[in-house]
Design an enzyme around this catalytic site. Structure first.
Site, mmCIF file in Angstrom:
data_model
loop_
_atom_site.group_PDB
_atom_site.id
_atom_site.type_symbol
_atom_site.label_atom_id
_atom_site.label_comp_id
_atom_site.label_asym_id
_atom_site.label_seq_id
_atom_site.Cartn_x
_atom_site.Cartn_y
_atom_site.Cartn_z
ATOM 1 N N HIS A 43 0.971 -1.121 0.003
ATOM 2 C CA HIS A 43 -0.200 -0.048 0.073
ATOM 3 C C HIS A 43 0.713 1.327 0.032
ATOM 4 C CE1 HIS A 43 -3.873 2.257 1.952
ATOM 5 N NE2 HIS A 43 -3.143 2.989 1.024
ATOM 6 N N GLU A 75 -2.833 -1.764 -3.012
ATOM 7 C CA GLU A 75 -3.734 -1.102 -2.373
ATOM 8 C C GLU A 75 -3.385 0.512 -2.566
ATOM 9 O OE1 GLU A 75 -3.803 -2.385 1.689
ATOM 10 O OE2 GLU A 75 -4.563 -4.236 1.055
ATOM 11 N N HIS A 199 -6.630 -7.066 7.836
ATOM 12 C CA HIS A 199 -6.443 -6.150 8.844
ATOM 13 C C HIS A 199 -6.620 -6.837 9.973
ATOM 14 C CE1 HIS A 199 -5.573 -1.800 8.639
ATOM 15 N NE2 HIS A 199 -5.812 -1.912 9.691
ATOM 16 N N ASP A 200 -5.396 -6.948 10.629
ATOM 17 C CA ASP A 200 -5.247 -7.385 12.211
ATOM 18 C C ASP A 200 -5.507 -8.790 12.339
ATOM 19 O OD1 ASP A 200 -4.095 -4.936 12.799
ATOM 20 O OD2 ASP A 200 -6.059 -4.274 13.415
#
Length: 247
Positions: A43, A75, A199-200
């Site tokens: 990203h 991204e 994410h996470d």
């Protein structure tokens, strides 16, 4: 089967603490791909606080020359600079996120009702043969949000799993988040959209996610796998995550 794309932003951020070429983003890309990761995610941000513009091109060259079967996922927010980068590099997948450039990390999905017309134009602009387009999606977007996402012409959504990942000390809240993720994923699949997630996600919370949200095509994992790599090395971390995804 759900495949693993390794996000290298954290590696680049560590490198950028010094004016030195290590840890090598390209070198770690080779390690994770040799260990069985299906692709690489980055990203790049305008301030280059982690991934630099030069990294984008270096990784593109390595994947094309040495790993032709690996997937390159980039991204970013659809700015003119981002469009230019995508045109120059032509990744296999583009994941569009609604981030402000000042954000520390992605923390919400698109408002498909309000931003649908904008995204329709963006998807048309970056559409290219062999290129998949994914849209970052809130976990509770539901059937209405997914239907609006489908209208943009995108191929997939990427479920934002940050709220679920943040429930590491609250099992009851984690169960609530999993229900929302599962409902949105199911609606996307019924609408003909593929489903990514990221994410996470960690080795601890990934098994429950896999059980609750079947049929996910790809997970993109960066922070968690980098933390584990500090203990075991990247190759073993990739093997551990693949074991969960393939188990």
């Amino acid at each position: 089967m759900t495949v693993l794309s390794v996000n290298l932003n954290a590696v680049a951020q560590l490198r950028n603490r010094r004016n030195l070429p290590w840890p090598s983003v390209v070198g770690i890309a080779r390690v994770v791909l040799d260990a069985g990761a299906s692709g690489i995610t980055i990203h790049p941000r305008p301030d280059e606080r982690h991934i630099r513009r030069s990294d984008v091109f270096d990784l593109a060259a390595v994947l094309a020359d040495e790993y032709p079967g690996a997937e390159y996922n980039i991204e970013g927010f659809p700015s003119e600079d981002f469009f230019s980068l995508i045109d120059d590099v032509s990744p296999h997948q583009v994941t569009l996120v609604p981030d402000d450039p000042a954000q520390a990390t992605s923390d919400h999905g698109w408002d498909f009702d309000r931003q649908g017309e904008f995204l329709l134009g963006v998807v048309k602009q970056i559409r290219s043969p062999g290129r998949r387009i994914s849209l970052f999606c809130d976990p509770d977007a539901g059937a209405r949000g997914v239907a609006a996402a489908k209208q943009t012409g995108a191929d997939r959504i990427e479920l934002y799993t940050g709220p679920y990942g943040g429930c590491y000390a609250d099992p009851e809240r984690a169960r609530v988040e999993l229900v929302a993720l599962a409902e949105t994923a199911r609606a996307a699949q019924e609408a003909g959209l593929g489903v990514n997630a990221g994410h996470d996600l960690t080795l601890n919370n990934l098994p429950a996610f896999q059980a609750a949200v079947p049929g996910v095509d790809e997970v993109s994992i960066g922070h968690g796998i980098t933390a584990d790599a500090l203990l075991w090395g990247f190759a073993e971390a990739v093997r551990q995550y693949r074991g969960v995804l393939e188990g």
